[in-house]
Design a protein around this motif. Structure first.
Motif, mmCIF file in Angstrom:
data_model
loop_
_atom_site.group_PDB
_atom_site.id
_atom_site.type_symbol
_atom_site.label_atom_id
_atom_site.label_comp_id
_atom_site.label_asym_id
_atom_site.label_seq_id
_atom_site.Cartn_x
_atom_site.Cartn_y
_atom_site.Cartn_z
ATOM 1 N N ARG A 19 0.882 -1.420 -0.021
ATOM 2 C CA ARG A 19 -0.043 -0.094 -0.028
ATOM 3 C C ARG A 19 0.894 1.221 0.072
ATOM 4 N NH1 ARG A 19 -5.243 -0.547 1.003
ATOM 5 N NH2 ARG A 19 -6.359 -2.501 1.525
ATOM 6 N N ASP A 20 2.289 1.087 0.505
ATOM 7 C CA ASP A 20 3.050 2.326 0.267
ATOM 8 C C ASP A 20 3.246 2.785 -1.200
ATOM 9 O OD1 ASP A 20 3.543 1.867 2.993
ATOM 10 O OD2 ASP A 20 5.519 1.128 2.805
ATOM 11 N N THR A 21 3.454 3.977 -1.316
ATOM 12 C CA THR A 21 3.313 4.650 -2.551
ATOM 13 C C THR A 21 4.798 5.055 -2.836
ATOM 14 O OG1 THR A 21 2.922 6.830 -1.825
ATOM 15 C CG2 THR A 21 1.059 5.608 -2.570
ATOM 16 N N GLU A 22 5.759 5.053 -2.039
ATOM 17 C CA GLU A 22 7.239 5.510 -2.595
ATOM 18 C C GLU A 22 8.231 4.385 -1.735
ATOM 19 O OE1 GLU A 22 7.985 9.155 -1.015
ATOM 20 O OE2 GLU A 22 6.393 10.302 -2.304
ATOM 21 N N LEU A 23 9.228 4.260 -2.625
ATOM 22 C CA LEU A 23 10.452 3.273 -2.013
ATOM 23 C C LEU A 23 11.330 4.361 -1.192
ATOM 24 C CD1 LEU A 23 11.051 1.932 -5.673
ATOM 25 C CD2 LEU A 23 10.549 0.644 -3.491
ATOM 26 N N PRO A 24 12.147 3.716 -0.484
ATOM 27 C CA PRO A 24 13.065 4.417 0.445
ATOM 28 C C PRO A 24 13.996 5.225 -0.608
ATOM 29 C CG PRO A 24 12.620 2.267 1.367
ATOM 30 C CD PRO A 24 12.065 2.214 0.101
ATOM 31 N N ASP A 25 14.538 6.226 0.033
ATOM 32 C CA ASP A 25 15.341 7.003 -0.656
ATOM 33 C C ASP A 25 16.922 6.174 -1.021
ATOM 34 O OD1 ASP A 25 13.714 9.101 -0.750
ATOM 35 O OD2 ASP A 25 14.512 10.257 0.703
ATOM 36 N N GLY A 26 17.182 6.172 -2.123
ATOM 37 C CA GLY A 26 18.529 5.676 -2.379
ATOM 38 C C GLY A 26 18.387 4.122 -2.349
ATOM 39 N N THR A 27 17.190 3.844 -2.979
ATOM 40 C CA THR A 27 17.089 2.345 -2.965
ATOM 41 C C THR A 27 17.683 1.904 -4.152
ATOM 42 O OG1 THR A 27 14.675 2.207 -1.827
ATOM 43 C CG2 THR A 27 15.594 0.216 -3.642
ATOM 44 N N ASP A 28 18.740 0.824 -4.139
ATOM 45 C CA ASP A 28 19.610 0.449 -5.219
ATOM 46 C C ASP A 28 19.252 -0.739 -6.011
ATOM 47 O OD1 ASP A 28 22.005 2.344 -4.723
ATOM 48 O OD2 ASP A 28 22.160 1.299 -3.052
ATOM 49 N N PHE A 29 18.205 -1.610 -5.268
ATOM 50 C CA PHE A 29 17.787 -2.824 -5.535
ATOM 51 C C PHE A 29 16.398 -3.216 -5.050
ATOM 52 C CE2 PHE A 29 17.794 -7.518 -4.753
ATOM 53 C CZ PHE A 29 17.684 -7.940 -5.923
ATOM 54 N N ILE A 30 15.329 -3.678 -6.022
ATOM 55 C CA ILE A 30 14.008 -4.226 -5.395
ATOM 56 C C ILE A 30 13.909 -5.486 -5.695
ATOM 57 C CG2 ILE A 30 11.753 -3.511 -5.752
ATOM 58 C CD1 ILE A 30 12.839 -0.837 -7.058
ATOM 59 N N ALA A 31 13.360 -6.144 -4.774
ATOM 60 C CA ALA A 31 13.071 -7.688 -4.817
ATOM 61 C C ALA A 31 11.554 -7.860 -4.692
ATOM 62 C CB ALA A 31 13.885 -8.478 -3.896
ATOM 63 N N LEU A 32 10.866 -8.569 -5.730
ATOM 64 C CA LEU A 32 9.495 -9.148 -5.680
ATOM 65 C C LEU A 32 9.597 -10.356 -5.377
ATOM 66 C CD1 LEU A 32 9.320 -6.204 -7.190
ATOM 67 C CD2 LEU A 32 7.298 -7.001 -8.331
ATOM 68 N N PRO A 33 9.000 -10.772 -4.164
ATOM 69 C CA PRO A 33 9.241 -12.037 -3.520
ATOM 70 C C PRO A 33 8.156 -13.263 -4.191
ATOM 71 C CG PRO A 33 8.151 -11.078 -1.882
ATOM 72 C CD PRO A 33 8.524 -10.069 -3.088
ATOM 73 N N GLY A 34 8.363 -14.333 -3.827
ATOM 74 C CA GLY A 34 7.645 -15.681 -4.207
ATOM 75 C C GLY A 34 6.392 -15.639 -3.085
ATOM 76 N N GLY A 35 5.531 -16.313 -3.425
ATOM 77 C CA GLY A 35 4.018 -16.538 -2.546
ATOM 78 C C GLY A 35 2.860 -16.470 -3.432
ATOM 79 N N PHE A 36 1.720 -16.121 -2.715
ATOM 80 C CA PHE A 36 0.471 -16.236 -3.383
ATOM 81 C C PHE A 36 -0.252 -14.919 -3.249
ATOM 82 C CE2 PHE A 36 2.044 -20.326 -1.987
ATOM 83 C CZ PHE A 36 1.840 -21.157 -3.207
ATOM 84 N N SER A 37 0.355 -13.768 -3.879
ATOM 85 C CA SER A 37 -0.201 -12.466 -3.610
ATOM 86 C C SER A 37 -1.777 -12.433 -3.739
ATOM 87 C CB SER A 37 0.507 -11.429 -4.302
ATOM 88 O OG SER A 37 0.231 -11.629 -5.677
ATOM 89 N N TYR A 38 -2.285 -12.004 -2.872
ATOM 90 C CA TYR A 38 -3.796 -11.887 -3.024
ATOM 91 C C TYR A 38 -4.538 -13.215 -3.165
ATOM 92 C CZ TYR A 38 -3.476 -6.829 -3.029
ATOM 93 O OH TYR A 38 -3.071 -5.325 -3.001
ATOM 94 N N GLY A 39 -3.833 -14.436 -2.946
ATOM 95 C CA GLY A 39 -4.406 -15.762 -2.858
ATOM 96 C C GLY A 39 -4.454 -16.213 -4.456
ATOM 97 N N ASP A 40 -3.721 -15.417 -5.407
ATOM 98 C CA ASP A 40 -3.590 -15.965 -6.533
ATOM 99 C C ASP A 40 -5.126 -15.586 -7.166
ATOM 100 O OD1 ASP A 40 -1.067 -16.086 -6.829
ATOM 101 O OD2 ASP A 40 -1.161 -18.335 -6.956
ATOM 102 N N TYR A 41 -5.838 -14.663 -6.978
ATOM 103 C CA TYR A 41 -7.345 -14.555 -7.424
ATOM 104 C C TYR A 41 -7.151 -14.212 -8.641
ATOM 105 C CZ TYR A 41 -9.207 -15.516 -2.848
ATOM 106 O OH TYR A 41 -9.548 -16.085 -1.612
ATOM 107 N N LEU A 42 -8.138 -14.079 -9.475
ATOM 108 C CA LEU A 42 -8.072 -13.710 -11.010
ATOM 109 C C LEU A 42 -7.025 -14.549 -11.899
ATOM 110 C CD1 LEU A 42 -8.530 -9.928 -10.807
ATOM 111 C CD2 LEU A 42 -10.309 -11.710 -10.892
ATOM 112 N N ARG A 43 -5.699 -14.075 -11.843
ATOM 113 C CA ARG A 43 -4.513 -14.569 -12.330
ATOM 114 C C ARG A 43 -3.411 -14.407 -11.173
ATOM 115 N NH1 ARG A 43 -6.432 -11.420 -16.271
ATOM 116 N NH2 ARG A 43 -4.611 -9.937 -15.920
#
Length: 221
Positions: free
Chosen positions: A35-59
């Protein structure tokens, strides 16, 4: 390296990625809520992890791709910040349009959870600099919708531009041309179905995944 792990409702590998990043970089990553709208200042790298976001509803990944934080992720990627999407994170990257193609239901219609052999196809990217081209590594997989598909023109372009980063070395899920991970056209976004963060310590049996993060750290630093 100042890293950020994006956390969605249903993420279950966020801690695994965070532990791997702290082990390699010596610095705890920021855990950024969807729900955040900004990344921390100076972020050098971003990871989107595994799991079942939103229960894998829709797709798988479709709802997470529309989370408020993803606008900031897209902007960071456009600036050249390295972004990795692992498993569900790969699905999110395709749903946002940061990577082409789609992750479909496994060809065998079963959840696959085991270590698999991978071939490093491109060792010249930010994410694969610590590997040799053609090298075989082992990462675990754990997915039900990991069957990568794209039209033939897209597949030919990915192959021709060296954007296939990893390829399965054995039958896993029916992915077109055995593709396990791909890069965007700029080379700073990687989508990968297997889990390198689960192969970072000797207790895991191998440390093949640790080299991905070490190579990235050296390249970014």
């Amino acid at each position: 390296m100042k890293s950020a792990v994006i956390v969605f409702p249903g993420s279950n590998c966020d801690r695994d990625v965070a532990v791997a990043l702290e082990l390699v970089t010596g610095r705890k990553p920021a855990m950024v809520w969807h729900r955040d709208t900004e990344l921390p200042d100076g972020t050098d790298f971003i990871a989107l992890p595994g799991g079942f976001s939103y229960g894998d509803y829709l797709r798988s990944g479709a709802m997470a791709a529309r989370s408020p934080i993803m606008a900031a992720v897209r902007q960071a990627a456009a600036r050249g910040v390295p972004v990795i999407g692992i498993c569900n994170g790969f699905q999110v990257l395709t749903e946002t349009g940061l990577l082409p193609g789609a992750l479909m239901r496994n060809a065998g219609l079963s959840f696959v959870c085991r270590p698999v052999r991978l071939k490093v196809e491109n060792s010249q990217s930010l994410f694969t600099a610590a590997y040799d081209s053609g090298e075989e590594v082992v990462f675990p997989v754990a997915h039900h919708d990991g069957n990568y598909q794209a039209d033939e023109a897209t597949l030919d372009r990915l192959e021709g531009e060296g954007r296939v980063a990893f390829r399965y070395g054995e039958p896993v899920n029916g992915s077109a041309r055995d593709i396990a991970g791909i890069l965007n056209d700029a080379g700073n976004v990687l989508g990968l179905m297997p889990h390198p963060e689960r192969m970072v310590e000797a207790a895991h049996g191998r440390i093949d995944g640790r080299r991905l993060f070490e190579g990235l750290l050296e390249t970014v630093a």
